[in-house]
Design an enzyme around this catalytic site. Structure first.
Site, PDB file in Angstrom:
ATOM      1  N   GLU A 116       0.784  -1.224   0.000  1.00 47.51           N
ATOM      2  CA  GLU A 116       0.000   0.000   0.000  1.00 47.51           C
ATOM      3  C   GLU A 116       0.823   1.285   0.000  1.00 47.51           C
ATOM      4  OE1 GLU A 116      -3.532   0.487   0.055  1.00 47.51           O
ATOM      5  OE2 GLU A 116      -3.385  -1.569  -0.701  1.00 47.51           O
ATOM      6  N   SER A 501     -53.559 -23.591  36.970  1.00 50.84           N
ATOM      7  CA  SER A 501     -53.419 -23.949  38.390  1.00 50.84           C
ATOM      8  C   SER A 501     -52.075 -23.599  38.979  1.00 50.84           C
ATOM      9  CB  SER A 501     -53.678 -25.457  38.570  1.00 50.84           C
ATOM     10  OG  SER A 501     -55.021 -25.765  38.260  1.00 50.84           O
TER      11      SER A 501
END
Length: 850
Positions: A116, A501
């Protein structure tokens, strides 16, 4: 002392000198202006000033502050840690892991610089040679539609990526150069390179070299070799050009990687031997991974991780605009109680229970449908439908003929579904499922070898299960349905369901707080209630028009007698009952008797948490899936008053007092009342509606639940350390079938999950709080017993019962009376076995009491 008039003369002389000086300057300027060279120089200087001003206005006026990069914090994913502190999951829109400069291997830095910007450490932000080449390339490509090479240094790329954007124009390039020079003055080379290596996009949704290392090689960047460094170094130019999963991309990547290695050799950063070895190697990339932390520890935790995400977003927001600690950009570290082993057991048990129930109900139909045209592949991919169960897969029906159907699968693969492997009856319309298939249907299939697949059915019925620690409220596991990949709707926290219940222990807790005892006699028989002036009085009775007669409260809870519960709630006062239910954070209900039988709505999370409070002597914690949250720098930012336990992890005792933790949560119920309920509901396991759990052979409490229809079936309960709850039902409530009951469906699911979890835990009894008095009573009559003792028989004549002070039974019973009662009980059991009628059947036919 100044003489009169002196000041006036001085001022006149000063004015004269100034006027004379100005006049001389004008004369001199006029004299110079007559000279041609002076006029030209002035014009040139003015033009330079104007050009500079224009240049500043056009290019430099609105540039970002380069100094801000010194404090720049990139978007980072948030990482979830499990109960052991291990990273197991991440919330990421961009895959990124931030490292410091010293963490980057030197060979990696050299590879990147070679590919780069090899003059990075010598230029001042702009490489003149590279810039000149870029200008020539740009001019040569004007009008061609092609994009010129950038010629950007690493510093310019940092300026572009972080501050300017990716606009393609000469003006942006000039702004980039200006900003790059400013960055070079504001930061060191090492700081710039650290930003670049952490921020650059490298494909596979990876930002930065560490994330890319994981994405391409499934290794940390420090574990890579030279040829792998070189591959990463070529990616910034265009990751899409070097996709290793395609033949063309692989060839390009190999050629470009070898070029980068040649640049490293030319720069003197690697030897000939290193170059030859590296260029002879393949790319060594792995198949694309799904997430930053692909771990089996989190594979079962889709619903859990989604719940963590929802709560984090509610607290911190989801993106950068929400603040510095957002879920998808803040880099949070989230410590959770998530236990992968418990979660796996929970998931498998619930799935198996859903499959058992739905096994005889036929094919449930397609999971979704898409439009079939030449874009069906993209529509199929964007449906994001998948399944994480065994080797099942989601497929789309592309076409169909009499012999079979052509299938499309993820990854561009295809398959065949023979008609013979899709003969399961379609539950909605009858007939073979194959007849109902049509192009565009998304279905679930199982590989059968080669390209052949068989049709499978995802259970239409669903449910949820959760496991929680009693003393802390920490949630170890949460399964909110069959598969979170198919639906993220969490039936543990989001589904409002009637608890049936399972609400009864809290009804009886209100009764215990208001004068009743576990030995109080309650009539199990017809009961009338005044509903309203318009509805009048409604009487309820058992199915056989008779009743069980008078029984103890304990018997009513163990056998889940609805009419005894209604009578108890009426005698206690429904205002007190709903107040108790609200205090336990189950729900805020109106004082109607219907809610005593579970007509109100709540969630699995709330019910499990309330039962955990019962086992915790009435102390209610907030159920939590998050222990604490740290920001990217390690500071705990939630809970607000979090404090570290100093010295808790010390290797040796330092002679100081051991750390003591205060009680968490709030006291929501009288500790003695909570223990009485736990002690009674241990009988539900031993001889009540959940005897399927009795063979686990350890202290357990809990309660089954079945709602009208029946539409939902429940079981909630646990040990002194862990409580779990499970419910099963359709998302749009409808009957599960007359045989469906909590003890038959939900309790076995609970058992399958919890038996292996509890197996290695010590068998600890439930400990009574101070003040409780354990008294021997006759289990049937509730009378106090002398001269006889409880036995290991699950249905003993004499049991230990828990009483508050001064509430013990005053009545007593002799041993010979106990023997006579045992014979009578045997006769009653024989009669009861001849008829399976229950009062719940009657209530169901009557539409309940509401």
């Amino acid at each position: 002392m100044t003489e009169p008039g002196a000041g006036t003369q001085s001022e006149d002389r000063f004015s004269y000198r100034v006027t004379r000086g100005v006049s001389d300057a004008r004369l001199m300027l006029a004299s110079w202006w007559q000279r041609r060279w002076f006029r030209r120089a002035t014009a040139i200087f003015g033009a330079i000033l104007v050009l500079f001003a224009l240049f500043w206005v056009i290019f430099a006026r609105d540039l970002p502050n380069a100094e801000a990069l010194a404090d720049y914090e990139p978007s980072l994913p948030s990482v979830v840690r499990d109960v052991n502190g291990e990273p197991v999951y991440s919330y990421a829109r961009e895959r990124r892991v931030q490292l410091s400069y010293n963490d980057f291997p030197p060979l990696l830095i050299r590879a990147v610089l070679s590919a780069e910007d090899k003059t990075f450490f010598s230029h001042h932000g702009v490489d003149i040679t590279g810039l000149a080449g870029a200008v020539v390339d740009y001019v040569s490509k004007i009008g061609s539609g092609q994009r010129a090479k950038g010629g950007s240094t690493i510093t310019q790329q940092v300026a572009k990526n972080l501050l300017l954007g990716d606009e393609y124009s000469p003006s942006r390039k000039i702004r980039e150069m200006i900003l790059a020079s400013r960055i070079e003055r504001a930061m060191t080379k090492q700081q710039i390179l650290e930003l670049y290596l952490n921020q650059i996009f490298l494909g596979r949704n990876a930002y930065g070299v560490q994330a890319a290392s994981r994405a391409y090689f499934n290794k940390d960047v420090g574990e890579l070799k030279l040829h792998q460094f070189a591959f990463l170094a070529i990616l910034p130019k265009g990751p899409s050009n070097y996709r290793p999963e395609t033949a063309k991309g692989y060839a390009r990547a190999l050629e470009r990687r070898n070029w980068a290695l040649g640049e490293m050799k030319q720069n003197g950063w690697i030897t000939d031997a290193q170059y030859r070895d590296a260029t002879s190697r393949p790319l060594d990339t792995v198949a694309q991974l799904g997430t930053l932390f692909d771990s089996k520890r989190a594979s079962a935790g889709g619903y859990y991780m989604e719940e963590v995400r929802r709560r984090l977003i509610e607290k911190f927001g989801d993106n950068e605009e929400s603040g510095p600690n957002s879920v998808y950009a803040g880099g949070l570290w989230i410590r959770t109680p998530y236990d992968a082993a418990i979660q796996g057991r929970t998931r498998d048990a619930l799935r198996n229970g859903l499959l058992r129930y739905s096994g005889g109900h036929g094919w449930s139909g397609p999971i979704a449908t898409i439009e079939m045209d030449d874009q069906w592949r993209s529509r199929f991919a964007s449906s994001f439908k998948s399944i994480d169960y065994q080797d099942w897969r989601v497929a789309v029906v592309v076409s169909k003929d009499r012999g079979g159907a052509e299938l499309g699968l993820s990854g561009g693969k295809t398959g065949i579904l023979p008609a013979s492997l899709a003969q399961t009856p379609y539950r909605k319309i009858g007939g073979p499922a194959f007849n109902a298939l049509k192009p565009g249907d998304l279905i679930v299939v199982k590989p059968m070898g080669g390209s052949t697949y068989a049709l499978r059915s995802v259970p239409e019925v669903s449910g949820g299960m959760m496991v929680q620690a009693v003393r802390t409220g920490r949630i170890y596991a949460m399964q909110g349905g069959f598969d979170s990949s198919l639906s993220s709707y969490n039936r543990v926290t989001q589904a409002q369901r009637q608890p049936g219940s399972t609400i009864k222990p809290f009804v009886y807790a209100a009764a215990l707080d208001n004068g009743m005892t576990p030995a109080t006699i309650i009539v199990d028989g017809p009961f009338c209630v005044w509903q309203s002036a318009s509805l009048g009085q409604k009487c309820f009775k058992n199915f056989d028009a008779g009743g069980g007669g008078p029984h103890t409260m304990r018997w009513g809870i163990e056998q889940s007698r609805n009419l005894m519960t209604v009578r108890t709630a009426s005698q206690t006062g429904m205002d007190r009952v709903v107040r108790t239910i609200k205090a336990m954070n189950i729900g805020d209900y109106q004082p109607y008797l219907a809610y005593a039988l579970g007509a109100g709505e709540t969630t699995v999370e709330k019910m499990v948490n309330a039962y955990a409070a019962l086992a915790n002597h009435g102390r209610l914690n907030s159920p939590r899936v998050i222990d604490y949250v740290q920001d990217r720098h390690g500071k705990v930012i939630w809970p607000d008053k979090w404090r570290a336990c100093t010295g808790c992890n010390a290797r040796d005792w330092d002679g100081k007092p051991m750390p003591r933790f205060g009680l968490s949560g709030k006291q929501a119920m009288n500790p003695m009342t909570a223990y009485q309920i736990v002690h009674i509901t241990e009988g539900v396991i031993q001889r009540g509606t959940a005897t399927v759990l009795a063979d686990l052979g350890r202290p357990l409490f809990g309660k089954t639940g079945t709602t009208n229809g029946p539409t939902n079936v429940w079981f909630v309960g646990g040990s002194p350390d862990l409580v779990a709850g499970v419910y099963l039902g359709y998302d749009t409530p409808r009957s599960l079938g007359g045989y469906a009951q909590g003890g038959r469906i939900s309790a076995p699911i609970w058992k399958e999950a919890m038996a292996p979890i509890l197996k290695d835990m010590p068998k600890e009894p439930f400990v009574a709080p101070a003040g409780i008095r354990m008294v021997r009573i006759d289990r049937r009559s509730g009378k106090r017993v002398y001269g006889a003792w409880p036995t290991n028989d699950p249905k003993p004549a004499v049991i230990w019962e828990a009483f508050k002070p001064e509430t013990e039974p005053r009545r007593t019973i002799r041993k010979e009376e106990l023997d006579a009662q045992a014979k009578a009980e045997a006769a009653r059991a024989a009669r009861a076995s001849a008829s399976s009628s229950r009062d719940s059947d009657f209530l169901q036919q009557e539409g309940g009491i509401y």
